[in-house]
Design an enzyme around this catalytic site. Sequence first.
Site, mmCIF file in Angstrom:
data_model
loop_
_atom_site.group_PDB
_atom_site.id
_atom_site.type_symbol
_atom_site.label_atom_id
_atom_site.label_comp_id
_atom_site.label_asym_id
_atom_site.label_seq_id
_atom_site.Cartn_x
_atom_site.Cartn_y
_atom_site.Cartn_z
ATOM 1 N N ASP A 12 0.863 -1.181 0.000
ATOM 2 C CA ASP A 12 0.000 0.000 0.000
ATOM 3 C C ASP A 12 0.896 1.226 0.000
ATOM 4 O O ASP A 12 1.810 1.329 0.835
ATOM 5 C CB ASP A 12 -0.873 0.036 1.255
ATOM 6 N N ASP A 131 -15.526 -3.344 0.709
ATOM 7 C CA ASP A 131 -14.885 -2.956 1.975
ATOM 8 C C ASP A 131 -16.006 -2.681 2.970
ATOM 9 O O ASP A 131 -16.789 -1.742 2.769
ATOM 10 C CB ASP A 131 -14.020 -1.712 1.751
#
Length: 242
Positions: A12, A131
């Site tokens: 990330d 998510d």
Amino acid sequence: MAQKLELLPAVDVRGGRAVRLVHGESGTETSYGSPLEAALTWQRAGAEWLHLVDLDAAFGTGDNRELVAEVAGAMDLKVELSGGIRDDASLAAALATGCTRVNLGTAALETPEWVAEVIAEHGEKIAVGLDVRGTTLRGRGWTRDGGDLYETLARLDSEGCARYVVTDIAKDGTLQGPNLGLLRDVCAATDRPVVASGGVSSLDDLRALAGLVPLGVEGAIVGKALYAEAFTLEEALEAVSR
Ligand SMILES: O=C(O)c1ccccc1N[C@@H]1O[C@H](COP(=O)(O)O)[C@@H](O)[C@H]1O
């Protein structure tokens, strides 16, 4: 023979660095240095996939587009690319990196017509990141509610979405173990493959996820546990190899 669980080590990127967040909250970053070095480390360790996220693009705090393209371009493995892919231009830039597939998050909640079009056009190259907190989807860097998980899943299924990346936000970056119940419920609600994300802390967690392969769990994203050296990627690959 049952298919083995695919492992997707995560890189990330925020502010040009490889980071891990807790619950995906901006400001909780721990930095792990160069994204390219991190990605090359996972590749050298035998990874077949890389889960690469432009967190600034996901949060709307800029982007790391050139760096992400550099990382994706340097990889011999398969790359799943996420973060800020919300319109034709960002999708074209993402696909131009040569990645194997992209994950759409916010767009699936806010511009469903566009997502239906790109699913129809690009098929397997498009996954949707679901998510969730509880059963409520979150978008825009996980800061805004975006509807019900199962209603959205049914809509995306009907549009032909190829696969889902399911992240339990409450687990992400916490090393508390994956939400196996959520994954079972999602697998029961769709016949599409599911990539599990969030909470992996141990080799036993990976073995538990491997036990869900017959239900439809295809892969698992591993982030914090690798960076915190809870186990090595080689050990993880071995743990899910049988
Ligand atoms: O991965 C994270 O930690 C993360 C945290 C906060 C927001 C997004 C995060 N990652 C991934 O980004 C894409 C969503 O981006 P967008 O909404 O399409 O711009 C999705 O794959 C998230 O899992």
